[in-house]
Design an enzyme around this catalytic site. Structure first.
Site, mmCIF file in Angstrom:
data_model
loop_
_atom_site.group_PDB
_atom_site.id
_atom_site.type_symbol
_atom_site.label_atom_id
_atom_site.label_comp_id
_atom_site.label_asym_id
_atom_site.label_seq_id
_atom_site.Cartn_x
_atom_site.Cartn_y
_atom_site.Cartn_z
ATOM 1 N N GLU A 67 2.763 -42.328 -10.990
ATOM 2 C CA GLU A 67 2.683 -41.789 -12.337
ATOM 3 C C GLU A 67 3.745 -42.439 -13.219
ATOM 4 O O GLU A 67 4.863 -42.685 -12.768
ATOM 5 C CB GLU A 67 2.898 -40.272 -12.274
ATOM 6 C CG GLU A 67 2.658 -39.562 -13.579
ATOM 7 C CD GLU A 67 2.773 -38.039 -13.451
ATOM 8 O OE1 GLU A 67 2.210 -37.459 -12.499
ATOM 9 O OE2 GLU A 67 3.438 -37.440 -14.305
ATOM 10 N N ASP A 111 5.302 -41.769 -17.030
ATOM 11 C CA ASP A 111 5.270 -40.736 -18.074
ATOM 12 C C ASP A 111 6.093 -41.043 -19.300
ATOM 13 O O ASP A 111 7.259 -41.419 -19.188
ATOM 14 C CB ASP A 111 5.932 -39.436 -17.575
ATOM 15 C CG ASP A 111 5.216 -38.805 -16.430
ATOM 16 O OD1 ASP A 111 3.993 -38.894 -16.391
ATOM 17 O OD2 ASP A 111 5.906 -38.223 -15.563
ATOM 18 N N GLU A 125 7.097 -38.416 -22.359
ATOM 19 C CA GLU A 125 6.948 -37.064 -22.887
ATOM 20 C C GLU A 125 7.798 -36.944 -24.139
ATOM 21 O O GLU A 125 8.989 -37.247 -24.106
ATOM 22 C CB GLU A 125 7.376 -36.019 -21.857
ATOM 23 C CG GLU A 125 6.349 -35.882 -20.754
ATOM 24 C CD GLU A 125 6.783 -34.923 -19.653
ATOM 25 O OE1 GLU A 125 5.975 -34.061 -19.284
ATOM 26 O OE2 GLU A 125 7.918 -35.038 -19.182
ATOM 27 N N GLN A 150 11.277 -38.348 -23.102
ATOM 28 C CA GLN A 150 11.613 -38.366 -21.678
ATOM 29 C C GLN A 150 10.651 -39.293 -20.954
ATOM 30 O O GLN A 150 9.451 -39.239 -21.182
ATOM 31 C CB GLN A 150 11.514 -36.958 -21.108
ATOM 32 C CG GLN A 150 11.689 -36.911 -19.608
ATOM 33 C CD GLN A 150 11.971 -35.490 -19.120
ATOM 34 O OE1 GLN A 150 12.974 -34.884 -19.453
ATOM 35 N NE2 GLN A 150 11.063 -34.961 -18.316
ATOM 36 N N ASP A 201 11.274 -37.592 -9.803
ATOM 37 C CA ASP A 201 12.676 -37.212 -10.078
ATOM 38 C C ASP A 201 13.498 -38.361 -10.641
ATOM 39 O O ASP A 201 14.631 -38.584 -10.230
ATOM 40 C CB ASP A 201 13.369 -36.686 -8.802
ATOM 41 C CG ASP A 201 12.664 -35.454 -8.244
ATOM 42 O OD1 ASP A 201 12.184 -34.646 -9.069
ATOM 43 O OD2 ASP A 201 12.581 -35.316 -7.018
ATOM 44 N N ASP A 237 9.868 -23.302 -22.156
ATOM 45 C CA ASP A 237 10.768 -22.850 -21.083
ATOM 46 C C ASP A 237 11.727 -23.967 -20.647
ATOM 47 O O ASP A 237 12.721 -23.702 -19.992
ATOM 48 C CB ASP A 237 9.972 -22.310 -19.893
ATOM 49 C CG ASP A 237 8.927 -23.288 -19.403
ATOM 50 O OD1 ASP A 237 8.432 -24.117 -20.221
ATOM 51 O OD2 ASP A 237 8.584 -23.253 -18.208
ATOM 52 N N TRP A 238 11.446 -25.233 -21.026
ATOM 53 C CA TRP A 238 12.367 -26.305 -20.610
ATOM 54 C C TRP A 238 12.573 -27.409 -21.638
ATOM 55 O O TRP A 238 13.584 -28.114 -21.599
ATOM 56 C CB TRP A 238 11.893 -26.956 -19.300
ATOM 57 C CG TRP A 238 10.543 -27.647 -19.406
ATOM 58 C CD1 TRP A 238 9.330 -27.073 -19.186
ATOM 59 C CD2 TRP A 238 10.271 -29.011 -19.776
ATOM 60 N NE1 TRP A 238 8.317 -27.985 -19.407
ATOM 61 C CE2 TRP A 238 8.872 -29.182 -19.755
ATOM 62 C CE3 TRP A 238 11.096 -30.101 -20.127
ATOM 63 C CZ2 TRP A 238 8.259 -30.400 -20.077
ATOM 64 C CZ3 TRP A 238 10.476 -31.318 -20.441
ATOM 65 C CH2 TRP A 238 9.068 -31.450 -20.404
ATOM 66 N N GLY A 268 16.870 -27.749 -23.126
ATOM 67 C CA GLY A 268 16.757 -27.105 -21.825
ATOM 68 C C GLY A 268 16.100 -25.734 -21.867
ATOM 69 O O GLY A 268 16.303 -24.928 -20.967
ATOM 70 N N ARG A 306 22.722 -33.931 -9.376
ATOM 71 C CA ARG A 306 21.436 -34.133 -8.706
ATOM 72 C C ARG A 306 21.522 -35.257 -7.683
ATOM 73 O O ARG A 306 20.854 -35.225 -6.663
ATOM 74 C CB ARG A 306 20.362 -34.488 -9.735
ATOM 75 C CG ARG A 306 19.792 -33.287 -10.434
ATOM 76 C CD ARG A 306 18.821 -33.735 -11.494
ATOM 77 N NE ARG A 306 17.535 -34.184 -10.962
ATOM 78 C CZ ARG A 306 16.650 -34.864 -11.682
ATOM 79 N NH1 ARG A 306 16.914 -35.174 -12.924
ATOM 80 N NH2 ARG A 306 15.514 -35.237 -11.144
#
Ligand SMILES: *[C@@H]1O[C@H](CO)[C@@H](O)[C@H](O)[C@H]1NC(C)=O
Length: 294
Positions: free
Chosen positions: A110, A112, A114, A127, A137, A203-204, A208, A282
């Protein structure tokens, strides 16, 4: 079919007497595809409207639904671009996505884009993320240096054997290299479809999830035009994807030229607001693909 004409236009190894014909074909192809030639609606027909005889479309998000569309074909390598005018004003909590996806659950590939809306006057964020054989990730975010709702801008994904380049207008904002030599997976075996959606993700998405969508501002609209897909359709001639004379495999597309590299550095220095590569929480150990440099 736009694919074969494009091949002719960009690989002009043609006997002289054919040049007239090729010119004709190239002129015929100069017109971008209509929406319905290459795409179909996948989510909420009532929220997608064709404009300009199908040369453009309008996507709508309200409290009932968002909407989305997808390409009819999948493609293996090539370049996809479209012009998008994003939701204006107070767009916090809205997400407009433009991505390629192999649709193969746990081994999915994928790529992306966004676009994360924001409160009026605050910058839109873009993003990007890459999944190779099910491993994602790899989010990066930049804040755009212009208001993407004031006008159409072109957003493109170039995908060849060497790298994937995400560009905004002619500015590369993300490069994902083929690091198979280091044992890392690279999307190369699975054709991908092209998708776009407009939806709510408060929600994100914005700061955030702190900034919620303001439904008093609904409906929200995004506009698309100049759809351009050049690639190897799948299923299709199997030799196509491995043909080194495809223009997107050409030497000038194997790495960024000096102008593009300079622009890419400028984006990373001045506009990057998040990079998974440097997120020590992370990734206590820097992921190997991050050690490439530009
Ligand atoms: C929204 O604006 C804030 C404040 O300028 C900024 O920190 C943030 O990166 C912007 N984008 C998103 C998606 O939150």
């Amino acid at each position: 079919m736009s694919y074969s004409f494009s091949m002719l236009c960009k690989n002009v190894v043609v006997p002289l007497f054919l040049i007239g014909l090729v010119t004709l074909l190239c002129v015929a192809n100069a017109k971008p595809a209509t929406f319905l030639q290459d795409f179909h609606v996948t989510w909420s027909d009532s929220h997608i409207k064709q404009l300009d005889g199908g040369m453009g479309i309008q996507l709508l998000l309200d409290q009932n639904s968002g909407c989305g569309f997808a390409s009819k074909n999948k493609y293996l390598f090539g370049r996809v671009s479209m012009k998008i005018k994003l939701v204006p004003g107070d767009s916090a909590g809205t997400v407009t996505a433009f991505y390629m996806n192999s649709d193969t659950d746990n081994v999915r590939d994928e790529l992306d884009f966004e676009f994360l809306g924001n409160r009026s006057g605050q910058p839109y964020s873009v993003q990007t993320n890459v999944y190779a054989h099910g491993k994602g990730d790899k989010e990066q975010r930049i804040n755009l240096w212009f208001d993407p709702s004031a006008d159409f801008h072109s957003y493109s994904i170039l995908w060849n054997h060497r790298h994937v380049v995400f560009s905004v207008d002619d500015v590369p904002i993300r490069v994902y290299k083929n690091n198979e030599a280091k044992g890392l997976p690279y999307p190369k075996f699975q054709p991908m479809g092209i998708y776009s959606t407009l939806w709510e993700a408060d929600d994100w998405a914005t700061r955030g999830g702190l900034e919620k969508i303001d439904w008093n501002k609904a409906p929200f609209y995004a506009y698309y035009k100049d759809f351009d897909i050049e690639g190897c359709p799948a299923p299709g001639p199997s030799a196509c994807a491995s043909n080194p004379t495809n223009w997107w495999e050409g030497s000038s597309y194997q790495q960024l030229d000096s102008v593009a590299a300079r622009r890419y550095r400028w984006v990373r220095m001045n506009h990057m607001v998040y990079d998974y590569c440097t997120d020590k929480q992370r990734n206590p150990v820097t992921p190997p693909e991050c050690l490439d440099g530009i």
